[in-house]
Write a protein that holds these residues in place. Structure first.
Motif, PDB file in Angstrom:
ATOM      1  N   ALA A  16      -8.962  17.733   1.280  1.00 27.59           N
ATOM      2  CA  ALA A  16      -8.473  17.798  -0.096  1.00 27.59           C
ATOM      3  C   ALA A  16      -8.111  16.383  -0.555  1.00 27.59           C
ATOM      4  CB  ALA A  16      -7.255  18.712  -0.181  1.00 27.59           C
ATOM      5  N   PRO A  17      -8.435  16.027  -1.794  1.00 28.56           N
ATOM      6  CA  PRO A  17      -8.154  14.670  -2.291  1.00 28.56           C
ATOM      7  C   PRO A  17      -6.695  14.256  -2.148  1.00 28.56           C
ATOM      8  CG  PRO A  17      -9.572  15.846  -3.811  1.00 28.56           C
ATOM      9  CD  PRO A  17      -9.114  16.844  -2.806  1.00 28.56           C
ATOM     10  N   SER A  18      -5.767  15.214  -2.226  1.00 26.95           N
ATOM     11  CA  SER A  18      -4.341  14.883  -2.166  1.00 26.95           C
ATOM     12  C   SER A  18      -3.827  14.687  -0.738  1.00 26.95           C
ATOM     13  CB  SER A  18      -3.520  15.980  -2.853  1.00 26.95           C
ATOM     14  OG  SER A  18      -3.761  15.978  -4.245  1.00 26.95           O
ATOM     15  N   THR A  19      -4.667  14.924   0.262  1.00 19.91           N
ATOM     16  CA  THR A  19      -4.248  14.725   1.647  1.00 19.91           C
ATOM     17  C   THR A  19      -4.075  13.232   1.930  1.00 19.91           C
ATOM     18  OG1 THR A  19      -5.467  16.689   2.348  1.00 19.91           O
ATOM     19  CG2 THR A  19      -4.823  15.138   4.059  1.00 19.91           C
ATOM     20  N   ASN A  20      -2.950  12.862   2.478  1.00 18.22           N
ATOM     21  CA  ASN A  20      -2.679  11.459   2.800  1.00 18.22           C
ATOM     22  C   ASN A  20      -2.980  11.216   4.282  1.00 18.22           C
ATOM     23  OD1 ASN A  20      -1.762  10.995   0.158  1.00 18.22           O
ATOM     24  ND2 ASN A  20       0.277  11.740   0.682  1.00 18.22           N
ATOM     25  N   VAL A  21      -4.118  10.596   4.545  1.00 15.38           N
ATOM     26  CA  VAL A  21      -4.573  10.418   5.929  1.00 15.38           C
ATOM     27  C   VAL A  21      -4.412   8.970   6.402  1.00 15.38           C
ATOM     28  CG1 VAL A  21      -6.220  12.309   5.870  1.00 15.38           C
ATOM     29  CG2 VAL A  21      -6.926  10.067   5.053  1.00 15.38           C
ATOM     30  N   GLN A  22      -3.699   8.174   5.615  1.00 14.95           N
ATOM     31  CA  GLN A  22      -3.584   6.757   5.943  1.00 14.95           C
ATOM     32  C   GLN A  22      -2.981   6.507   7.326  1.00 14.95           C
ATOM     33  OE1 GLN A  22      -3.036   8.274   3.212  1.00 14.95           O
ATOM     34  NE2 GLN A  22      -3.266   7.058   1.362  1.00 14.95           N
ATOM     35  N   LYS A  23      -2.143   7.422   7.789  1.00 21.86           N
ATOM     36  CA  LYS A  23      -1.506   7.255   9.091  1.00 21.86           C
ATOM     37  C   LYS A  23      -2.516   7.410  10.230  1.00 21.86           C
ATOM     38  CE  LYS A  23       2.897   9.066   7.358  1.00 21.86           C
ATOM     39  NZ  LYS A  23       3.951  10.094   7.535  1.00 21.86           N
ATOM     40  N   GLN A  24      -3.701   7.888   9.929  1.00 22.61           N
ATOM     41  CA  GLN A  24      -4.708   8.140  10.961  1.00 22.61           C
ATOM     42  C   GLN A  24      -5.632   6.956  11.190  1.00 22.61           C
ATOM     43  OE1 GLN A  24      -6.766  11.806  10.073  1.00 22.61           O
ATOM     44  NE2 GLN A  24      -4.898  12.853   9.454  1.00 22.61           N
ATOM     45  N   ALA A  55       6.550   6.363   5.246  1.00 18.07           N
ATOM     46  CA  ALA A  55       7.345   7.086   4.243  1.00 18.07           C
ATOM     47  C   ALA A  55       6.492   7.989   3.347  1.00 18.07           C
ATOM     48  CB  ALA A  55       8.124   6.093   3.384  1.00 18.07           C
ATOM     49  N   LEU A  56       5.175   7.877   3.448  1.00 23.88           N
ATOM     50  CA  LEU A  56       4.309   8.713   2.606  1.00 23.88           C
ATOM     51  C   LEU A  56       4.374  10.176   3.037  1.00 23.88           C
ATOM     52  CD1 LEU A  56       1.037   6.569   2.275  1.00 23.88           C
ATOM     53  CD2 LEU A  56       2.699   7.048   0.469  1.00 23.88           C
ATOM     54  N   PRO A  57       4.288  11.091   2.092  1.00 22.49           N
ATOM     55  CA  PRO A  57       4.235  12.521   2.461  1.00 22.49           C
ATOM     56  C   PRO A  57       2.868  12.841   3.063  1.00 22.49           C
ATOM     57  CG  PRO A  57       3.893  12.260   0.113  1.00 22.49           C
ATOM     58  CD  PRO A  57       4.261  10.895   0.629  1.00 22.49           C
ATOM     59  N   GLN A  58       2.794  13.898   3.827  1.00 20.63           N
ATOM     60  CA  GLN A  58       1.512  14.293   4.422  1.00 20.63           C
ATOM     61  C   GLN A  58       0.526  14.762   3.356  1.00 20.63           C
ATOM     62  OE1 GLN A  58       0.536  13.993   7.584  1.00 20.63           O
ATOM     63  NE2 GLN A  58       2.504  13.084   8.145  1.00 20.63           N
ATOM     64  N   TYR A  59       1.059  15.236   2.253  1.00 24.55           N
ATOM     65  CA  TYR A  59       0.184  15.793   1.212  1.00 24.55           C
ATOM     66  C   TYR A  59       0.843  15.581  -0.154  1.00 24.55           C
ATOM     67  CZ  TYR A  59      -2.793  19.141  -1.277  1.00 24.55           C
ATOM     68  OH  TYR A  59      -3.672  19.727  -2.153  1.00 24.55           O
ATOM     69  N   GLY A  60       0.025  15.241  -1.137  1.00 23.97           N
ATOM     70  CA  GLY A  60       0.527  15.133  -2.504  1.00 23.97           C
ATOM     71  C   GLY A  60       1.071  13.770  -2.865  1.00 23.97           C
ATOM     72  N   GLU A  68       3.912   6.090  -5.117  1.00 23.28           N
ATOM     73  CA  GLU A  68       2.617   6.524  -5.667  1.00 23.28           C
ATOM     74  C   GLU A  68       1.658   5.348  -5.832  1.00 23.28           C
ATOM     75  OE1 GLU A  68      -0.075   9.495  -6.923  1.00 23.28           O
ATOM     76  OE2 GLU A  68       1.750   9.433  -5.706  1.00 23.28           O
ATOM     77  N   ILE A  69       2.207   4.201  -6.220  1.00 19.78           N
ATOM     78  CA  ILE A  69       1.376   2.998  -6.321  1.00 19.78           C
ATOM     79  C   ILE A  69       0.821   2.624  -4.946  1.00 19.78           C
ATOM     80  CG2 ILE A  69       1.421   0.512  -6.786  1.00 19.78           C
ATOM     81  CD1 ILE A  69       3.503   1.113  -8.988  1.00 19.78           C
ATOM     82  N   PHE A  70       1.705   2.661  -3.961  1.00 16.15           N
ATOM     83  CA  PHE A  70       1.285   2.326  -2.599  1.00 16.15           C
ATOM     84  C   PHE A  70       0.280   3.348  -2.080  1.00 16.15           C
ATOM     85  CE2 PHE A  70       1.882   2.424   2.053  1.00 16.15           C
ATOM     86  CZ  PHE A  70       1.575   1.107   2.335  1.00 16.15           C
ATOM     87  N   ARG A  71       0.486   4.624  -2.383  1.00 15.09           N
ATOM     88  CA  ARG A  71      -0.438   5.675  -1.948  1.00 15.09           C
ATOM     89  C   ARG A  71      -1.829   5.432  -2.515  1.00 15.09           C
ATOM     90  NH1 ARG A  71      -1.795  11.654  -2.960  1.00 15.09           N
ATOM     91  NH2 ARG A  71      -1.206  11.377  -5.140  1.00 15.09           N
ATOM     92  N   MET A 157       3.908  11.328 -11.631  1.00 16.47           N
ATOM     93  CA  MET A 157       2.477  11.130 -11.859  1.00 16.47           C
ATOM     94  C   MET A 157       1.699  11.307 -10.567  1.00 16.47           C
ATOM     95  SD  MET A 157       2.550   7.835 -14.430  1.00 16.47           S
ATOM     96  CE  MET A 157       0.995   8.269 -15.193  1.00 16.47           C
ATOM     97  N   ASP A 158       0.398  11.585 -10.726  1.00 19.28           N
ATOM     98  CA  ASP A 158      -0.525  11.693  -9.600  1.00 19.28           C
ATOM     99  C   ASP A 158      -1.705  10.774  -9.920  1.00 19.28           C
ATOM    100  OD1 ASP A 158      -2.453  12.354  -7.708  1.00 19.28           O
ATOM    101  OD2 ASP A 158      -1.932  14.484  -7.706  1.00 19.28           O
ATOM    102  N   TYR A 159      -1.988   9.837  -9.035  1.00 17.73           N
ATOM    103  CA  TYR A 159      -3.063   8.883  -9.330  1.00 17.73           C
ATOM    104  C   TYR A 159      -4.406   9.578  -9.556  1.00 17.73           C
ATOM    105  CZ  TYR A 159      -5.038   9.125  -4.582  1.00 17.73           C
ATOM    106  OH  TYR A 159      -5.636   9.547  -3.427  1.00 17.73           O
TER     107      TYR A 159
END
Length: 253
Positions: A16-24, A55-60, A68-71, A157-159
């Motif tokens: 899903a586009p909102s999944t934050n996988v940067q930690k991987q 500090a990023l959430p796993q999703y959203g 949000e800027i950093f995400r 906001m959501d980028y």
């Protein structure tokens, strides 16, 4: 043996586009070969980067404006390093423009990154994009450090809302990259065969030259020996020589 493409179907997982996988992120396991980049844990602001990633959430979306800027920035960065820019990440680059990380659409870094996010360009290992991605992340973190108030402002906001239609979908981009990969592999194989053939030809020519040189030396030596051969007088000449010697002997008496 089947050709292994960089983006094979068995190696692709839809998220899903909102999944934050940067930690991987997967840094190079060979520490001595790591580059001075965030992906290899050696970026300019690495400690700040790691703190914000944690500090990023796993999703959203992020909880604050800064988050949000950093995400958005890390979404671009992750898609570059892990996926080769095959996804539509236009929302992330457009949000950085909206937030002020990029100064305008004419901003050099924005102008380099944006075409890849919508499929106008296919990433084929260009050095310029690689350098721009590192600079983009440097700029984002420096921007957040210079604007501490963003860390305290709640985000609403959501980028992804800044996404635009892609000119080429991710599957087509994968196909293009695979075709390029296959051509590179074929060209490398052809070049290897040509090199072997050229080397064999050079070795054959060198061997032939050595053989001719050896024969020429043998011929020259034989001629030299033939030229130095002692002459043996014939019987007639020997008789004349003896007659001359007898005359000299008689005259002395």
């Amino acid at each position: 043996m089947a050709t292994e493409y960089p983006h094979a179907k068995h190696n692709m997982t839809a998220l899903a586009p909102s999944t934050n996988v940067q930690k991987q992120r997967k840094a190079n396991p060979k520490i001595d070969e790591r580059q001075k980049v965030y992906w290899d844990l050696q970026g300019r602001y690495q400690e700040e980067y790691d703190r914000r990633v944690d500090a990023l959430p796993q999703y959203g979306e992020g909880a604050t404006k800064a988050s949000e800027i950093f995400r958005a920035a890390t979404k671009l960065y992750y898609d570059f390093w892990n996926n080769g820019m095959v996804n539509n990440t236009s929302g992330a680059v457009n949000f950085l423009l909206y937030a002020g990380v990029f100064t305008s659409e004419q901003d050099q870094d924005f102008a380099v990154i944006h075409p890849y996010t919508i499929g106008l360009k296919i990433y084929l290992n260009e050095i310029e994009l690689r350098c721009t991605m590192e600079r983009m992340l440097d700029r984002t973190i420096a921007f957040l450090l210079a604007n501490h108030e963003l860390d305290a402002l709640p985000n609403d906001m959501d980028y992804l809302e800044f996404s635009q239609q892609s000119e080429m979908n991710n599957l087509d981009r994968c196909t293009m990259r695979n075709i390029h990969f296959l051509k590179m592999k074929e060209n490398a194989a052809a070049a290897s065969v040509a090199l072997v053939a050229a080397t064999s030809a050079d070795e054959a020519e060198a061997s032939l030259m050595r053989t001719h040189s050896s024969k020429a030396q043998d011929c020259t030596m034989k001629k030299k020996k033939k030229g130095k051969k002692k002459r043996v007088p014939s019987a007639k000449n020997l008789a004349n020589i003896m007659t001359g010697i007898n005359r000299i002997t008689i005259s002395k008496k």
